[in-house]
Design an enzyme around this catalytic site. Structure first.
Site, PDB file in Angstrom:
ATOM      1  N   GLU A 166      -1.341 105.344  -9.515  1.00 57.03           N
ATOM      2  CA  GLU A 166      -2.367 104.307  -9.636  1.00 57.03           C
ATOM      3  C   GLU A 166      -3.518 104.901 -10.444  1.00 57.03           C
ATOM      4  OE1 GLU A 166      -5.072 101.207  -6.987  1.00 57.03           O
ATOM      5  OE2 GLU A 166      -4.066 102.883  -6.002  1.00 57.03           O
ATOM      6  N   ASN A 182      -8.160  92.196  -6.296  1.00 60.45           N
ATOM      7  CA  ASN A 182      -9.021  93.363  -6.092  1.00 60.45           C
ATOM      8  C   ASN A 182      -8.986  94.282  -7.301  1.00 60.45           C
ATOM      9  OD1 ASN A 182      -7.630  92.951  -2.980  1.00 60.45           O
ATOM     10  ND2 ASN A 182      -9.840  92.887  -3.220  1.00 60.45           N
ATOM     11  N   ASP A 219      -1.640  99.718   0.458  1.00 60.04           N
ATOM     12  CA  ASP A 219      -2.718 100.522  -0.143  1.00 60.04           C
ATOM     13  C   ASP A 219      -3.277 101.462   0.922  1.00 60.04           C
ATOM     14  OD1 ASP A 219      -4.381 101.401  -2.175  1.00 60.04           O
ATOM     15  OD2 ASP A 219      -5.890  99.853  -1.855  1.00 60.04           O
ATOM     16  N   ALA A 244     -12.241 101.321   0.632  1.00 59.08           N
ATOM     17  CA  ALA A 244     -11.558 102.524   0.162  1.00 59.08           C
ATOM     18  C   ALA A 244     -10.128 102.520   0.680  1.00 59.08           C
ATOM     19  CB  ALA A 244     -12.296 103.775   0.620  1.00 59.08           C
ATOM     20  N   GLY A 245      -9.312 101.631   0.100  1.00 58.86           N
ATOM     21  CA  GLY A 245      -7.956 101.487   0.601  1.00 58.86           C
ATOM     22  C   GLY A 245      -7.960 100.801   1.946  1.00 58.86           C
TER      23      GLY A 245
END
EC number: 3.5.1.25
Length: 388
Positions: free
Chosen positions: A129, A217, A272, A306-307
């Site tokens: 990613e 996102n 994620d 954050a994830g």
């Protein structure tokens, strides 16, 4: 170790239909036969009360079990991440390296290659990613590592010992020609963390990009005069979109819109996920900064998400309970659809004759009770969470 047996269950999702009761003949890790009639004179294993469904496939897993792949790109780290997610029904995953240095990319590639070569359970490839993303839509990705593609990164992506390869790029950073090169190397290109306009996104799709990373996102929004990446993704009939159904990344109406626009066959549930999955950890270090867990939300010091601490079983429950989706659709978005995106639908993603016997038993609350990998029972540590 049982290699040839019949598995009996109350109901099984065979393809897109329920068989009640169901009896599956498992041989050498694959499904040899499915019947609604109890076999006579055969070894029979009772699965127990519940629903037998395909194992989940997660194409975006940054960490779990207290491990972040960026910090521990090793076979041991991969094992800990998979062990954390397997208890929630993930039977195949792409460990995901978040934007990082070339050295980290190479180390991750070496660890993935070792896992693939030795048949490490659950590890079927890798997802990079980044680091070829937009600064404007970087989210929590460190700007110090964001960069264009060099021959050194191309050499990593070109490796043929990594199993299935996915990379997330921004089309304003990576050209259509470079996307075509990546696709020719066997890489599945996803678009994300991008501020691209519709024209740039369409050019990337024509060049061979086939997916969108965590739709909505980290990407340019849909507006009346500029569809952006979101609008172009929703309008495109051929590409797949990942959705993070944790109750924080998406409004339920946005998720419903995506599923209605794309069709269930083009939506993949993804986590994620970050290190706290499968643990009770309240914080972890990311790029040298502290990420704080608050319930089911992870927050960076900047205030950005954050994830997630989402797991695949939790995503399925959210789809059913919060989006009012049929259970069959939710399950297929967690199994058959990611398998199709990855091109492995002939072996993974559904309980049909000839497929791998990667299976789960869910109770009435859709909690994972048992997991089988290639027909073999997999031990679990129960630690369930809710997101809705």
């Amino acid at each position: 170790m049982v290699e040839n047996y019949w598995l009996a269950c109350e109901a099984a999702l065979i393809g897109r239909d329920w068989v009640r009761p169901a009896f599956l003949h498992i041989c050498d890790g694959r499904i040899e036969q499915v019947s609604s009639q109890r076999p006579k004179g055969q070894p029979l294993v009772e699965a127990g009360a519940g629903l037998l469904v395909p194992g989940f496939i997660d194409v975006q897993v940054n960490g779990g079990g207290g491990v972040l792949l960026n910090d521990n790109p090793s076979l041991q780290g991969l094992r800990k991440i998979f062990a954390a997610h397997s208890q929630f029904g993930t039977t195949a995953m792409l460990p995901t390296l978040i934007t990082d240095s070339l050295e980290s990319m190479r180390s991750t590639a070496d660890a993935i290659a070792e896992a693939v070569a030795t048949g490490e359970p659950g590890i079927i490839g890798v997802h990079f990613e980044g680091p070829h993303m937009s600064v404007a839509k970087r989210g929590v990705h460190s700007p110090q590592y964001l960069r264009s593609i060099s021959q050194a990164e191309m050499a990593v992506f070109a490796r043929q010992d990594l199993g299935l390869k996915v990379i997330t790029v921004a089309p304003e950073v990576v050209s259509p020609h470079q996307i075509s090169e990546l696709v020719a190397m066997g890489v599945r290109v996803c678009l994300g963390h991008s501020n691209a306009n519709a024209r740039q996104v369409q050019a990337a799709l024509r060049a061979g990009a086939s997916g969108f990373t965590h739709l909505y996102n980290g990407m340019s929004a849909l507006t009346s005069r500029e569809p952006g990446m979101v609008g172009t993704a929703l309008a495109d009939e051929d590409s797949w979109c990942g959705l993070i159904l944790d109750g924080h990344h998406l409004h339920p109406l946005s998720a419903k819109l995506a599923i209605r626009a794309k069709g269930m066959d083009k939506i993949m549930l993804v986590t994620d996920a970050m290190p706290p999955v499968g643990t009770n950890d309240a914080e972890f270090s990311f790029y040298g900064e502290k990420v704080i867990r608050s319930g089911s939300k992870l927050m960076a010091p900047s205030g950005s998400l954050a994830g997630s601490v989402l797991d695949m079983a939790g995503a399925v429950r959210y789809a059913v309970k919060c989006l009012d989706l049929p259970l069959e659709d939710a399950l297929l978005m967690a199994s058959q659809c990611p398998a199709a995106f990855l091109g492995i639908q002939d072996s993974y993603g559904s309980l049909q004759v000839g497929r791998r016997a990667d299976m789960l038993l869910l109770d009435k609350q859709l909690q994972v009770q048992h997991v089988w990998l290639a027909g073999q029972p997999w031990s679990l540590e129960k630690n369930n969470h809710e997101y809705c």
